[in-house]
Design a protein around this motif. Structure first.
Motif, PDB file in Angstrom:
ATOM      1  N   UNK A  55       0.822  -1.219   0.000  1.00 24.44           N
ATOM      2  CA  UNK A  55       0.000   0.000   0.000  1.00 24.44           C
ATOM      3  C   UNK A  55       0.853   1.266   0.000  1.00 24.44           C
ATOM      4  N   UNK A  56       2.044   1.191   0.628  1.00 22.07           N
ATOM      5  CA  UNK A  56       2.910   2.378   0.703  1.00 22.07           C
ATOM      6  C   UNK A  56       3.943   2.414  -0.423  1.00 22.07           C
ATOM      7  N   UNK A  57       4.080   1.307  -1.160  1.00 18.53           N
ATOM      8  CA  UNK A  57       5.151   1.217  -2.165  1.00 18.53           C
ATOM      9  C   UNK A  57       5.026   2.341  -3.193  1.00 18.53           C
ATOM     10  N   UNK A  58       6.105   3.124  -3.400  1.00 15.95           N
ATOM     11  CA  UNK A  58       6.017   4.233  -4.336  1.00 15.95           C
ATOM     12  C   UNK A  58       5.657   3.796  -5.765  1.00 15.95           C
ATOM     13  N   UNK A 100       3.644   1.491  -6.563  1.00 15.22           N
ATOM     14  CA  UNK A 100       2.225   1.170  -6.602  1.00 15.22           C
ATOM     15  C   UNK A 100       1.927  -0.307  -6.811  1.00 15.22           C
ATOM     16  N   UNK A 101       0.749  -0.700  -6.318  1.00 15.28           N
ATOM     17  CA  UNK A 101       0.343  -2.108  -6.373  1.00 15.28           C
ATOM     18  C   UNK A 101       0.169  -2.598  -7.806  1.00 15.28           C
ATOM     19  N   UNK A 121       1.882  -1.937 -10.628  1.00 14.25           N
ATOM     20  CA  UNK A 121       3.152  -2.381 -11.218  1.00 14.25           C
ATOM     21  C   UNK A 121       3.665  -3.632 -10.503  1.00 14.25           C
TER      22      UNK A 121
END
Lengths: 174, 350
Positions: free
Chosen positions: B206-209, B211-212, B214
């Motif tokens: 959820x926090x990954x820059x 994004x889910x 990709x």
């Protein structure tokens, strides 16, 4: 004048936001192509599709929406009464009411630029060449060729299960 | 295919103003600024340490995102239609510093010389360095910087890097630390070259820059996603990476970016065996200066005012070198607005 299309190929778009950036630049901070970020962080540029059978043109009670000679769906600002009927019927939610102009504003396929013989800025600057501007045949040929090229590459590189997954995921890796 | 039309604001070069602008760095910010400035009648020279213009778009970002030809044709159009002169393999530097991609430059020009020889200078040198993470074993053989890795792969395809230099990743276990766009691109390329890829991230998807969206494409392709872990040390054998020791984390209070801070859980260590490890975090700005010639901040970014002007009158900066790592569009935006300021300044309007 031959009808032009402004086509956004979502399978080629990389979500870099360059289209919105240059549109924002030439329209003094009010871009007509806008990036919508989905909950899973997919970046989708949305602009007027200049539909062939445009519901906004049909629904406008004051006939303020018309098609210009290149095929762009345009607004007669002085005829627009701001009733937002066009927004009700647009499947993309594109028409944007500007309180400053007191009329609907939206993508006009860079009308001012076309008068000077320039093409829409978003199509020219997209790093991925995901936006095509031109006659229908040109747009279709380019996109058809792009998709066709991927088919043999996939068959060679990936198994059936992998192919299914990669196609359904929306990304096509060469 | 047509090239990116950096000069999208005009059909042809207008009457010359006689003003000369040097741009340092031929990436998206530099080329876009050049496109604007030539449309205002200025003469533009572009210096870049790499063998051809394009920057990260050409040398690092994978082909499936931005086609090489699209960048090449765009740069060529500036040269042929708008008389932009490129000085490739030329590193501009005041002071000394080693950066990635340095093996290509053959000449060094001082930034202060450019300032003397041109009416204005724009710095758009981007982020060509990767900071050390600072854990034990982070200098073992088999640890690759993401720039180096992506650049070797793309450079080999472009013919600039010998094929032998690209590690044979088929069947190899590659660990990637980080979940930004660079991490994702490195994962795509390693996966394409047949590696077994695992991504380690200290927060959750959820926090990954990146994004889910990709990350899930990668997972569909067989890449393993490991969240809530942080590297503790790299374990080596005969000087080479053998495994990584990770600590599990939990999310604590939000930090200054508004994302919840990962807190390592004591005693939760475990190891994952690896052949290669990529720290895809901490790309560092590489201004053409090391020392006090122009002001930079704590993170190495060039300090600019609202006109994009640096601490030296007549030297401007745009793109990642002023902002830190961002997306292509941010560099393009910066290039445009910096060019507007340069044009105004050259006309004596501000």
């Amino acid at each position: 004048m031959e009808r032009k299309y402004l086509y956004l190929d979502y399978l080629t778009c990389i979500g870099c936001e360059t289209c919105e950036t240059v549109c924002d630049f030439i329209h003094d901070g009010s871009p007509h192509i806008r990036i919508y970020v989905t909950e899973n962080k997919q970046y989708l540029p949305i602009n007027c599709k200049h539909c062939d059978d445009a519901p906004c043109v049909r629904v406008c009670p004051t006939h303020a929406i018309y098609r210009d000679e290149d095929g762009a769906v345009r607004i007669h600002e002085d005829k627009c009464i701001g009733c937002l009927a066009c927004l009700q019927v647009c499947p993309y939610g594109v028409p944007f009411y500007s309180l400053k102009v007191r009329a609907i504003t939206k993508c006009d396929m860079c009308a001012d630029r076309r008068e000077e013989g320039l093409e829409p800025a978003c199509a020219l600057m997209c790093p991925a060449e995901a936006i095509q501007y031109g006659p229908l045949v040109m747009v279709l040929e380019l996109v058809n060729e792009r998709r066709a090229k991927n088919i043999p590459e996939h068959r060679r590189e990936l198994g059936e299960e992998e192919l299914r997954k990669s196609v359904s995921s929306g990304y096509v890796l060469l | 295919m047509r090239g990116i039309k950096f000069s999208f604001l005009c059909k042809e070069k207008p009457q010359r103003t006689g003003k000369r602008v040097a741009i340092v760095g031929a990436g998206p910010a530099g080329l876009t600024a050049a496109g604007y400035l030539v449309c205002k009648g200025h003469d533009v020279d572009i210096y870049d340490k790499m063998p051809e213009p394009g920057g990260l778009m050409l040398f690092v970002i994978p082909e499936f995102r931005i086609p090489v030809e699209r960048v090449r044709l765009g740069a060529k159009e500036l040269e042929e239609e708008f008389e932009v002169t490129y000085y490739p393999k030329t590193k501009v530097m005041e002071g000394e510093r080693e950066d990635e991609g340095d093996e290509f430059y053959e000449r060094v020009v001082k930034l202060s010389e450019l300032r003397e020889n041109y009416d204005a200078v724009l710095i758009a040198t981007g982020i060509w360095n990767v900071g050390r993470i600072g854990i034990p074993g982070d200098d073992l053989e088999g640890i690759l910087s993401p720039l180096e890795l992506l650049f070797w792969i793309k450079g080999a395809e472009l013919g600039y890097v010998p094929k032998e230099k690209v590690p044979d990743l088929r069947g190899k276990r590659v660990g990637i630390i980080g979940a930004g766009l660079t991490a994702v691109d490195a994962a795509f390329e390693c996966n394409r070259l047949g590696a077994e890829v695992e991504i380690f991230y200290r927060r959750t998807i959820r926090e990954a820059p990146a994004g889910a969206y990709e990350i899930n494409i990668l997972r569909n392709r067989g890449v393993k996603w490991f969240e809530l872990v942080t590297p503790k040390r790299v374990i080596g054998e005969n000087g080479r990476v053998k495994a990584i020791e990770l600590l599990r984390t939990r999310l604590g209070e939000p930090d200054e970016t508004g994302r919840r801070r990962p807190v390592p859980i004591e005693g939760s260590e475990f190891q994952v065996e690896l052949d290669y490890l990529v720290f895809a975090i901490g790309m560092v700005p590489t201004p053409p200066v090391n020392g006090s010639y122009i002001a930079t901040d704590r993170r190495g970014r060039i300090v600019v005012d609202s006109r994009h002007m640096t601490s030296v009158e007549g030297i401007f900066a745009a793109g990642d070198v002023a902002n830190g790592p961002t997306k292509v569009s941010r560099a393009i935006k910066d290039g445009l607005y910096a060019a507007v300021s340069i044009d105004r300044w050259l006309r004596g309007e501000s």
